[in-house]
Design an enzyme around this catalytic site. Structure first.
Site, PDB file in Angstrom:
ATOM      1  N   LYS A 203       0.866  -1.179   0.000  1.00 25.08           N
ATOM      2  CA  LYS A 203       0.000   0.000   0.000  1.00 25.08           C
ATOM      3  C   LYS A 203       0.899   1.225   0.000  1.00 25.08           C
ATOM      4  O   LYS A 203       1.596   1.504   0.978  1.00 25.08           O
ATOM      5  CB  LYS A 203      -0.928   0.012   1.217  1.00 25.08           C
ATOM      6  N   LYS A 255      -2.041  -1.688  -3.793  1.00 28.27           N
ATOM      7  CA  LYS A 255      -2.886  -0.495  -3.784  1.00 28.27           C
ATOM      8  C   LYS A 255      -2.000   0.748  -3.832  1.00 28.27           C
ATOM      9  O   LYS A 255      -1.080   0.848  -3.007  1.00 28.27           O
ATOM     10  CB  LYS A 255      -3.738  -0.493  -2.505  1.00 28.27           C
TER      11      LYS A 255
END
Length: 333
Positions: A203, A255
């Site tokens: 992330k 992500k």
């Protein structure tokens, strides 16, 4: 290449001549079951609240969230990822509403589970940022820094209450060191061995999260660069991947999706567990904004972005277009 006279003997264009031909030889195919719908449910509202930076996306009431879950199920979408938005007055330094059994996210999980049962995979965001008055993903120490280990204790509590509410999959998204292992232990020790973990493995600290901050009513002060990954780094994501798998992750995620397709491809090549990618709010907003201006063909652009993410190796894609795209794919079959 074989050449007859001055003309090519090998003509790849033969396989592009008609829509039927292109469909037959397509190497990558989107299916509704590849898609997961992220959805926001807000406490204390009687009507859905549009998110200005994400046209077509709303903060749901409990009732409209139930309807959205049913629509996703009917479209063939695989799952729904729930984010709770508490009333501002309930935010505090440690995110108490995130571990309240009657907090908005836990209530929403129960609502959706009662509506769709096991027919739709119900996922929940396991993070404190929506519930803290400072907007960070963890508990702060006396110097205002995110305290990793104190945060893990809170994540363990969150895992238990979300699992008690009936969630199928928890998604620890705070990028704390050791979060997957702590969540796995908390679930197993409370009789929730069957609840899966979708690890937010890579992330990144991205500029594309902007519209999401509006969606969850973020109170963020500062930034998250001390715990989210540096966009410049690739090897670091593979290290995080190894740790998450060792700690018991059932699925892993990259992500954002679009700006990190190289990371996604590396992760997908390295593992034998399902790999998700999250097409985040900024990715969605850019397409919608350009389409509104008439600069791009919206529907083609949506499918192209999702196809690229799947081609890079994602077996699951979190996208705000999930239900719409699922409905469209079903209509073409």
């Amino acid at each position: 290449m074989t050449v007859h006279g001055s003309f090519p003997g090998t003509r790849p264009r033969r396989l592009r001549t008609t829509p039927a031909m292109r469909r037959m030889v397509a190497e990558t195919r989107l299916h509704p079951a590849d898609l997961i719908l992220p959805a926001f449910v807000r406490e204390g509202i009687s009507e859905p609240v549009p998110i200005s930076a994400m046209p077509g996306v709303v903060q749901h009431t409990r009732d409209t969230l139930r309807k959205a879950a049913v629509e996703a199920l009917e479209a063939g979408v695989a799952g729904i990822m729930l984010f709770g938005v508490p009333e501002d007055a309930k935010k505090d330094a440690i995110g108490t509403a995130g571990t309240d059994p009657d907090g908005i996210l836990q209530v929403a999980i129960r609502d959706v589970r009662a509506e769709v049962g096991d027919d739709l995979v119900i996922m929940s965001d396991l993070c404190l940022d929506e519930y803290t008055d400072h907007g960070h993903c963890g508990v702060l120490d006396e110097h205002g820094r995110v305290d990793n280990d104190a945060t893990l204790e809170r994540y363990a509590e969150m895992a238990q209450v979300q699992a008690d509410a009936g969630v199928h999959v928890v998604g620890p998204s705070g990028m704390m060191d050791g979060q997957v292992g702590v969540v796995r232990d908390a679930l197993d020790q409370t009789g929730h061995e069957d609840v899966s973990i979708l690890a937010y493995t890579a992330k990144y600290s991205s500029a594309f999260y902007g519209p999401f901050r509006e969606a969850v009513g973020s109170s963020l002060q500062g930034d998250r660069k001390t715990y989210q990954q540096d966009p410049a780094n690739l090897r670091e994501s593979l290290r995080e991947l190894a740790l998450d798998l060792e700690e018991g992750a059932d699925m892993v995620m990259v992500k954002p999706a679009g700006p990190y397709l190289d990371i996604l491809a590396k992760v997908a090549e390295s593992v034998d567990v399902p790999v998700a990618a999250y097409q985040i709010s900024g990715e969605y907003a850019m397409v919608e904004a350009a389409a509104e201006k008439g600069w791009i063909d919206r529907d083609r652009a949506v499918l192209e972005t999702l196809t690229g993410i799947k081609r890079a190796g994602a077996s699951m894609i979190l996208t705000y277009w999930a239900t719409e795209v699922g409905q469209g794919l079903n209509a073409r079959r």
